[in-house]
Design an enzyme around this catalytic site. Sequence first.
Site, PDB file in Angstrom:
ATOM      1  N   CYS A  45      -8.452  -5.173 -10.046  1.00 27.01           N
ATOM      2  CA  CYS A  45      -8.028  -4.124 -10.968  1.00 27.01           C
ATOM      3  C   CYS A  45      -7.562  -2.931 -10.126  1.00 27.01           C
ATOM      4  CB  CYS A  45      -9.220  -3.753 -11.850  1.00 27.01           C
ATOM      5  SG  CYS A  45      -8.835  -2.538 -13.093  1.00 27.01           S
ATOM      6  N   CYS A 103      -5.260   1.077   6.346  1.00 27.51           N
ATOM      7  CA  CYS A 103      -5.426   2.541   6.351  1.00 27.51           C
ATOM      8  C   CYS A 103      -6.679   3.005   5.611  1.00 27.51           C
ATOM      9  CB  CYS A 103      -4.194   3.238   5.766  1.00 27.51           C
ATOM     10  SG  CYS A 103      -4.022   3.049   3.981  1.00 27.51           S
ATOM     11  N   CYS A 159       0.841  -1.204   0.000  1.00 26.46           N
ATOM     12  CA  CYS A 159       0.000   0.000   0.000  1.00 26.46           C
ATOM     13  C   CYS A 159       0.877   1.255   0.000  1.00 26.46           C
ATOM     14  CB  CYS A 159      -0.886  -0.012   1.244  1.00 26.46           C
ATOM     15  SG  CYS A 159      -1.843   1.493   1.478  1.00 26.46           S
TER      16      CYS A 159
HETATM   17 ZN   LIG Z   1      -2.749   1.122   3.568  1.00 22.69          ZN
END
Ligand SMILES: [Zn+2]
Length: 165
Positions: free
Chosen positions: A154, A134, A83
């Site tokens: 996607c 998050c 991330c």
């Molecule tokens: Zn995150």
Amino acid sequence: MDRRILLASVAGLLGLLSFRWLRAEPANSAEKLAAEKFEVEKTDAEWRAQLTPQQYDILRKHGTERPWSSPLVKEHRKGTFACAGCDLPLFASDTKFESGTGWPSFFQPLDNALGRTEDRTYGMTRIEVHCRRCGGHLGHVFDDGPKPTGLRYCMNGVALQFRAA
Ligand SMILES: [Zn+2]
């Protein structure tokens, strides 16, 4: 003006307003996630300071990058996609595949990496995918992916960061 037409118009307008007023659940996935609690929480100003403007637009405002714009579409090395908001590992390179859509695509996430919401924006019902830690928006998941899962995650490349193994 005919009184009946006027009354009908006023009633119609009030009906429309109350319909919008009473719509309890937001269609917009960004609004839904804003109401949820996450392990990593920051103020809007903190996210703006940490992220690039494009990362902020996608992760925090549920934007979508232009297809073929991310270098990660053609990333084929072994490694992990994490991330871009909080560094949580999300996908392993061996679950990435060529979807031909112009967005990095995966058939399976890592364990306990993602959260999902129903997204009803643009007149479509899609499953929105975000970082479990998050709440950063990543993309959508569709059921037209390859075996073994049949799923196609996607993703926006801007929402990910690649770590070569
Ligand atoms: Zn995150």
